[in-house]
Scaffold this active site. Sequence first.
Site, short mmCIF file in Angstrom:
data_model
loop_
_atom_site.label_atom_id
_atom_site.label_comp_id
_atom_site.label_asym_id
_atom_site.label_seq_id
_atom_site.Cartn_x
_atom_site.Cartn_y
_atom_site.Cartn_z
N ASN A 206 -10.43 -0.25 5.59
CA ASN A 206 -10.59 -1.67 5.90
C ASN A 206 -11.47 -2.31 4.82
OD1 ASN A 206 -13.31 -1.10 6.60
ND2 ASN A 206 -12.75 -0.76 8.75
N LYS A 208 -14.55 -3.41 4.80
CA LYS A 208 -15.91 -2.84 4.69
C LYS A 208 -15.87 -1.49 3.99
CE LYS A 208 -19.90 -1.63 7.61
NZ LYS A 208 -19.93 -0.17 7.37
N GLU A 209 -14.92 -0.63 4.38
CA GLU A 209 -14.81 0.69 3.78
C GLU A 209 -14.43 0.61 2.31
OE1 GLU A 209 -13.37 2.95 7.91
OE2 GLU A 209 -11.90 2.06 6.52
N ASP A 276 -6.03 3.29 13.45
CA ASP A 276 -5.14 4.38 13.86
C ASP A 276 -3.69 3.90 13.94
OD1 ASP A 276 -7.37 6.02 14.14
OD2 ASP A 276 -7.53 5.67 16.30
#
Length: 335
Positions: A206, A208-209, A276
């Site tokens: 995402n 942030k990641e 997921d």
Amino acid sequence: MSREKIHSAITGLAGHKVMIIGDLMLDHYLMGVVERISPEAPVPVVRVESESHLLGGAGNVARNIASLGGASLLVGVVGDDRDGVLLDRMCADAKLVTRLIVDTHRPTTKKTRIIAHNQQVVRVDHEQADAISTDTLDMLMQTVEAEIADYPVVIISDYGKGTVSEEFMRRFMALVDGLSSRPLVLVDPKTANYDRYQGVDLLTPNTKEAGEGAGFPVSGQESVIRAGHALFDRLNCNNLLITLGPDGMALFEGRQTVRHIPTFARKVFDVTGAGDTVIATTALALSAGHDLLTSCTLANYAAGVVVAQVGAAIATPEDLRETVDELPEPVVSGW
């Protein structure tokens, strides 16, 4: 992308195979009400009214594939405890095919969320997050090696709970690179483990990641593209899908082609498990022979379905068809 093409892709998902390897966990919910503060400490007293369990982590990925009609094989590690037995039974109840390695020296990962008046009061984790032992890893790799030839796509679901260790990734990538028919390897990353994912086919962070992996904050188109290039430099991956929350997705088909897929969420109640759903739908569509753009577009529709529900929800083909019919045809643009 036409509505007819998307409908055809949804119909074509049934029966295709995906292997999932990763961290298994139980999501445990205690739901109740708060009527007073404890006399023992300044904390609320939750009177429990209901209790439930859901498959979390890699188990939720497998649930998503099953709900879309796919045939998954779930490979992971559980403890020799009551929670491990419960997780195994829940997988059977969900009609998931599993190969569960029992490790007598570590507990089954369980996250207990105590919720009152629709607000989470506290979360209690039962886990051992260090890398699985050499003996457990050997059993895991033997299981994977015996089954992998039947699966054209493999998902690595890394929640940082010890299954996707550095040694596992080294041995796993050596295994797949040596196969005559190499499967596609998709990874849902854990930020702390980025450098383990060298050479994978698709990474699905995402925003942030992606920023944490690139080393700077990501907040708009320019920074998304810079972060993508930084991740290619760092990991030498083949493709990259950065999920942007309400702004949709940025799909890097290699370093040079970046496409923006708009969001298909009509309303957002809970983003739990959306990652997921994205990787599960993408993997199943790739297994069915669809191209990467079509696969990620389907995943975006599926994510739009699950974020409109509370908890780690799943999407069905009927949900996807209904969403496709209700919304305008997606306009995918180049960045």
